[in-house]
Structures are given as C-alpha cells and as structure tokens.
Design an enzyme around this catalytic site. Structure first.
Site, PDB file in Angstrom:
ATOM      1  N   CYS A 191       0.465  -1.463   0.055  1.00 25.19           N
ATOM      2  CA  CYS A 191      -0.177   0.041   0.105  1.00 25.19           C
ATOM      3  C   CYS A 191       0.740   1.252  -0.303  1.00 25.19           C
ATOM      4  O   CYS A 191       0.375   2.217  -0.488  1.00 25.19           O
ATOM      5  CB  CYS A 191      -0.239   0.053   0.409  1.00 25.19           C
ATOM      6  SG  CYS A 191      -2.119  -1.251   1.338  1.00 25.19           S
TER       7      CYS A 191
ATOM      8  N   ASN B  64     -10.323  -0.073  -0.421  1.00 27.30           N
ATOM      9  CA  ASN B  64      -8.828   0.132   0.075  1.00 27.30           C
ATOM     10  C   ASN B  64      -8.143  -0.590  -1.343  1.00 27.30           C
ATOM     11  O   ASN B  64      -8.404  -1.667  -2.134  1.00 27.30           O
ATOM     12  CB  ASN B  64      -8.578  -1.002   1.072  1.00 27.30           C
ATOM     13  CG  ASN B  64      -6.541  -0.646   1.558  1.00 27.30           C
ATOM     14  OD1 ASN B  64      -6.304  -0.592   0.413  1.00 27.30           O
ATOM     15  ND2 ASN B  64      -6.803  -1.269   2.744  1.00 27.30           N
TER      16      ASN B  64
ATOM     17  N   HIS C  67      -3.372   7.025   1.837  1.00 26.86           N
ATOM     18  CA  HIS C  67      -3.662   5.784   1.625  1.00 26.86           C
ATOM     19  C   HIS C  67      -4.876   5.533   2.147  1.00 26.86           C
ATOM     20  O   HIS C  67      -5.366   5.925   3.311  1.00 26.86           O
ATOM     21  CB  HIS C  67      -3.122   4.939   2.093  1.00 26.86           C
ATOM     22  CG  HIS C  67      -3.233   3.268   1.791  1.00 26.86           C
ATOM     23  ND1 HIS C  67      -3.553   2.368   0.828  1.00 26.86           N
ATOM     24  CD2 HIS C  67      -3.188   2.444   2.908  1.00 26.86           C
ATOM     25  CE1 HIS C  67      -3.970   1.501   0.872  1.00 26.86           C
ATOM     26  NE2 HIS C  67      -4.021   1.344   2.127  1.00 26.86           N
TER      27      HIS C  67
HETATM   28  N1  ACO Z   1     -19.334  -8.274   8.651  1.00 24.21           N
HETATM   29  C1  ACO Z   1     -19.870  -8.280   9.287  1.00 24.21           C
HETATM   30  N2  ACO Z   1     -19.235  -9.005  10.551  1.00 24.21           N
HETATM   31  C2  ACO Z   1     -17.573  -9.106  10.785  1.00 24.21           C
HETATM   32  C3  ACO Z   1     -17.455  -9.025   9.164  1.00 24.21           C
HETATM   33  C4  ACO Z   1     -17.797  -8.194   8.669  1.00 24.21           C
HETATM   34  N3  ACO Z   1     -17.979  -8.375   7.070  1.00 24.21           N
HETATM   35  N4  ACO Z   1     -16.128  -8.802   9.560  1.00 24.21           N
HETATM   36  C5  ACO Z   1     -15.689  -9.792  10.736  1.00 24.21           C
HETATM   37  N5  ACO Z   1     -16.566  -9.284  11.562  1.00 24.21           N
HETATM   38  C6  ACO Z   1     -17.453  -9.700  12.441  1.00 24.21           C
HETATM   39  C7  ACO Z   1     -15.472 -10.792  13.878  1.00 24.21           C
HETATM   40  O1  ACO Z   1     -16.694 -12.234  13.125  1.00 24.21           O
HETATM   41  C8  ACO Z   1     -16.194 -10.453  14.821  1.00 24.21           C
HETATM   42  O2  ACO Z   1     -16.940 -11.063  15.432  1.00 24.21           O
HETATM   43  P1  ACO Z   1     -16.484 -11.768  16.795  1.00 24.21           P
HETATM   44  O3  ACO Z   1     -16.749 -11.049  17.731  1.00 24.21           O
HETATM   45  O4  ACO Z   1     -18.623 -12.242  17.267  1.00 24.21           O
HETATM   46  O5  ACO Z   1     -15.997 -13.057  17.258  1.00 24.21           O
HETATM   47  C9  ACO Z   1     -16.854  -9.200  15.071  1.00 24.21           C
HETATM   48  O6  ACO Z   1     -16.761  -8.905  13.527  1.00 24.21           O
HETATM   49  C10 ACO Z   1     -15.085  -8.092  15.512  1.00 24.21           C
HETATM   50  O7  ACO Z   1     -14.017  -8.161  14.429  1.00 24.21           O
HETATM   51  P2  ACO Z   1     -12.693  -7.128  14.409  1.00 24.21           P
HETATM   52  O8  ACO Z   1     -12.311  -7.790  13.320  1.00 24.21           O
HETATM   53  O9  ACO Z   1     -12.405  -7.544  15.887  1.00 24.21           O
HETATM   54  O10 ACO Z   1     -13.334  -6.598  14.070  1.00 24.21           O
HETATM   55  P3  ACO Z   1     -12.903  -4.656  14.296  1.00 24.21           P
HETATM   56  O11 ACO Z   1     -13.506  -3.999  15.057  1.00 24.21           O
HETATM   57  O12 ACO Z   1     -11.325  -4.601  14.629  1.00 24.21           O
HETATM   58  O13 ACO Z   1     -12.762  -3.860  12.745  1.00 24.21           O
HETATM   59  C11 ACO Z   1     -11.349  -4.344  10.851  1.00 24.21           C
HETATM   60  C12 ACO Z   1     -12.080  -4.847  11.966  1.00 24.21           C
HETATM   61  C13 ACO Z   1     -12.478  -2.650  10.030  1.00 24.21           C
HETATM   62  C14 ACO Z   1     -11.034  -4.175   9.889  1.00 24.21           C
HETATM   63  C15 ACO Z   1     -10.528  -3.271  11.803  1.00 24.21           C
HETATM   64  O14 ACO Z   1      -9.534  -3.599  12.475  1.00 24.21           O
HETATM   65  C16 ACO Z   1      -9.612  -1.807  11.747  1.00 24.21           C
HETATM   66  O15 ACO Z   1      -9.501  -0.742  11.303  1.00 24.21           O
HETATM   67  N6  ACO Z   1      -8.697  -1.884  11.086  1.00 24.21           N
HETATM   68  C17 ACO Z   1      -7.410  -1.324  10.205  1.00 24.21           C
HETATM   69  C18 ACO Z   1      -6.912  -1.642   9.726  1.00 24.21           C
HETATM   70  C19 ACO Z   1      -7.369  -1.876   8.371  1.00 24.21           C
HETATM   71  O16 ACO Z   1      -8.225  -1.157   7.940  1.00 24.21           O
HETATM   72  N7  ACO Z   1      -7.152  -2.878   7.223  1.00 24.21           N
HETATM   73  C20 ACO Z   1      -6.955  -2.714   5.660  1.00 24.21           C
HETATM   74  C21 ACO Z   1      -5.960  -3.258   4.894  1.00 24.21           C
HETATM   75  S1  ACO Z   1      -4.236  -2.911   5.555  1.00 24.21           S
HETATM   76  C22 ACO Z   1      -3.942  -1.428   4.687  1.00 24.21           C
HETATM   77  O17 ACO Z   1      -4.430  -1.416   3.456  1.00 24.21           O
HETATM   78  C23 ACO Z   1      -2.954  -0.730   5.749  1.00 24.21           C
END
Ligand code: ACO
Length: 320
Positions: free
Chosen positions: A111, A277, A247
């Site tokens: 990225c 993304n 990004h």
């Molecule tokens: N739809 C519905 N539920 C979902 C989904 C989905 N697509 N994906 C995961 N869940 C569920 C999980 O199963 C989990 O359920 P559980 O609590 O029953 O086990 C719950 O949602 C929470 O999952 P988490 O992974 O803890 O979700 P989080 O709140 O951390 O959000 C996210 C995930 C948005 C990716 C977050 O971690 C984030 O903002 N990360 C930043 C990094 C990022 O954006 N990366 C993108 C690419 S990397 C880059 O470009 C640098």
C-alpha cells in the site's frame, strides 16, 4: 531539479459492488462495513486486468501532461497483483503505450508502493539520470482475496492510478519512507511453494490475511510520525498544507491521523467510500479525483502518504 507531477489519471473496473450486494452472498451488512471502515462500495475486475487499468490511467495522465509515450524515460509500476509474475506490469504498460524509449520496472511496497515509486522518481530526477517518468499504482486485489473470509474480502477493491512526473524547479520538497519487516506477518499473502523434482514444499496461505487491529495500531502511530518527519524535512508547517492525501484503508485511520496532526478533517479528502482499499492504487486514484475535481491550485502544498504491508510507510511533501 525536483520531480513535479504534471498529469494524473485513474481507472476503475465497470462492475460496482455495494455493501448490500456483498450482504446477499456472505454474512455481512452495509451497517458493519460502513460503520467500521467508511466503505460503501468497491469496483471489481471482470474484463479488466491490472495492465488494462494501468494503461487507461497512464493514457489520461499523459494527455494531461501534454506528452507522447515516446517521450518517457522511465516507467515505474507499484503493484502486488500484476497479471504475470513476468513480464513485469511496467513492461506490459510500456508495450501497450508504445513507450519504446523508456526503461521499465516494478516496485513492490504494497500500500506504500506509490509513495516509494514517487520517491524513487524524485531521486532519479535529482541525479539527472531521467527527466520524464510515468508512475503507476495498480492492483487487482480481488484475486488475492479469500472470498470466504468476510473480515478481509469486504475491505478491498480493484483499480489503477497514474502520474507523470517531470524535472522542474518546483515539485517534491521532501520524501521519507521506512519499513519494519519484523512485523510483516500482520498483513500477509503467501507465495508459490517451492516445487521441483527434488522437493515438494508446503503451500503457503495463498490469500491476504490480516490482523486488523495490529494494522490499525501501526497506522495511527506511524503515519502521523512519518508525515511530521516529511514536513520537518521540507521546512513546512502542517497549517501550510492544503490537502493531505492518505492511503485509503479506513475512515477511522484517516480521522485518527487528522486528530494527531491537529488538522481539520476537511483537509483529508477520501475516495474509499466508492473504491474500498486499492493498496498501491489508492493514493494516485485519490490524487486524480482531487486534481480533476479542481481542488488543487498551482503552488498549493500537499502531502501524500502511504502505509501498509511489509510493514512499509512513506510520505512526500510537494508543491502542485
Ligand atoms: N461483516 C460482519 N461481521 C464481521 C465482518 C464482516 N465483514 N468481518 C468480521 N466480522 C465480525 C467478526 O467475526 C467479529 O465477530 P465476533 O466478535 O463474533 O468474533 C466481529 O465482527 C469483530 O471483528 P474484528 O476483526 O474485531 O473487527 P474490528 O472491529 O477490529 O474491525 C477492521 C475490523 C475494520 C479491519 C479493523 O480492525 C480496522 O479498522 N483495522 C485497520 C486496518 C485496516 O483497515 N486494514 C485494511 C487493509 S490494510 C492496509 O491497507 C494498510
């Protein structure tokens, strides 16, 4: 001499897939995706390829630059999802454009790839080796997704962005970049296993896997620090910057960076709602939208910043 961006272009696939469309084929919802990421839709390649999108974006950038492909000295393509392992994407673009004078190579910094490519172009131009360089950030990430893993596949899209940079008196004032390979496995995608008559290797996981929360923590700590370092190097205060083009991974990361830099969120335009993304393509696609939307004036100071797998990060301060 400095590298100055004189033309931009971008290309997305025709197929637009909304969060509700995904909700029909997997256990997810518009509410979950939108509230955690800001993403509402993404475009996925059907007939398009990484090469065809790159060529479309490059042609637009060349037209805006008023330049013929034969004038190019160098093509740098940042990608992790080229159509072939070889030839490189940059060489495929060269062939399609007929940019026969140019040298061409690919650069892999995920990225952050477009920022690494821009910084590389700046160094070539400063050295006097090249004057006219085409930089591309392009991805077809849909082929690297595990479509049964809702936690990753809903985040990414396909697309390409391009910029033509030329030697000029004005342009890039500072470029910084960094890497932390020790934390690389928080965002990873396996390669081909070692396979020949003398060995049968274990296949790695062939799709993108991510520890989302670790990536989030990395981004909100590293990106403001990297931007501050670039601003300091350029002798520029954040208040002098018209726009910060980051990004496009996640709206919450962008808001956290704006807060840490103590800058209004209005200075941080986004395209992730419509694109998702795009990895290496997200910064040049956003730059093209902002440029074509007439949100930049001659002499404006802007910041470009990328961060992602590797882990890698980079930022540049430039005059438009
Ligand atoms: N739809 C519905 N539920 C979902 C989904 C989905 N697509 N994906 C995961 N869940 C569920 C999980 O199963 C989990 O359920 P559980 O609590 O029953 O086990 C719950 O949602 C929470 O999952 P988490 O992974 O803890 O979700 P989080 O709140 O951390 O959000 C996210 C995930 C948005 C990716 C977050 O971690 C984030 O903002 N990360 C930043 C990094 C990022 O954006 N990366 C993108 C690419 S990397 C880059 O470009 C640098």
């Amino acid at each position: 001499m400095r590298a100055r961006i004189v033309g931009t272009g971008s290309s997305l696939p025709k197929l637009r897939v909304s969060n509700d469309d995904l909700g029909k084929i997997m256990d997810t919802s518009d509410e979950w995706i939108r509230s955690r990421t800001g993403i509402q839709a993404r475009h996925l390649a059907v007939e398009e390829t990484t090469t065809s999108m790159s060529v479309a974006a490059a042609r637009q950038a060349l037209v805006q630059a008023g330049m013929e492909p034969q004038e190019l000295d160098l093509i740098i393509a940042a990608t992790v999802s080229a159509d072939h392992i070889v030839p490189p994407l940059s060489c495929e673009v060269q062939r399609e454009l007929g940019a026969s004078r140019a040298a061409a190579f690919d650069l892999g910094a995920a990225c952050s790839g477009f920022l690494f490519a821009l910084n590389t172009a700046q160094v070539y131009i400063q050295s006097g080796m090249y004057q006219k360089i085409l930089i591309i950030g392009a991805e077809t990430l849909s082929k690297l997704m595990d479509w049964s893993d809702r936690s990753t596949c809903v985040l990414f899209g396909d697309g390409a962005g391009a910029a033509v940079v030329c030697a000029d008196e004005d342009g890039i004032y500072a470029g910084v970049q960094g890497s932390d390979g020790a934390k690389g496995m928080v965002l990873a995608c396996g390669g081909r296993p070692l396979e020949h008559p003398f060995v049968s290797g274990e296949p790695g996981h062939p799709y993108v896997q991510m520890d989302g929360q670790a990536v989030y923590k990395f981004a909100v700590r590293t990106v403001p620090a990297c931007i501050s370092q670039a601003l300091e190097q350029a002798g520029t205060a954040p208040e002098e910057i018209s726009l910060f083009l980051l990004h496009q991974a996640n709206q919450r990361i962008i808001e956290a960076v704006a807060k840490r830099l103590k800058q209004p969120i209005e200075k941080f335009p986004v395209c992730l709602a419509e694109c998702g993304n795009l990895s290496a393509a997200s910064v040049p696609v956003l730059l093209d939208y902002v440029n074509r939307g007439h949100k930049l004036s001659n002499g404006d100071k802007i910041v470009l910043a990328g961060f992602g797998a590797g882990l890698t990060w980079g930022a540049a301060v430039l005059s438009w």
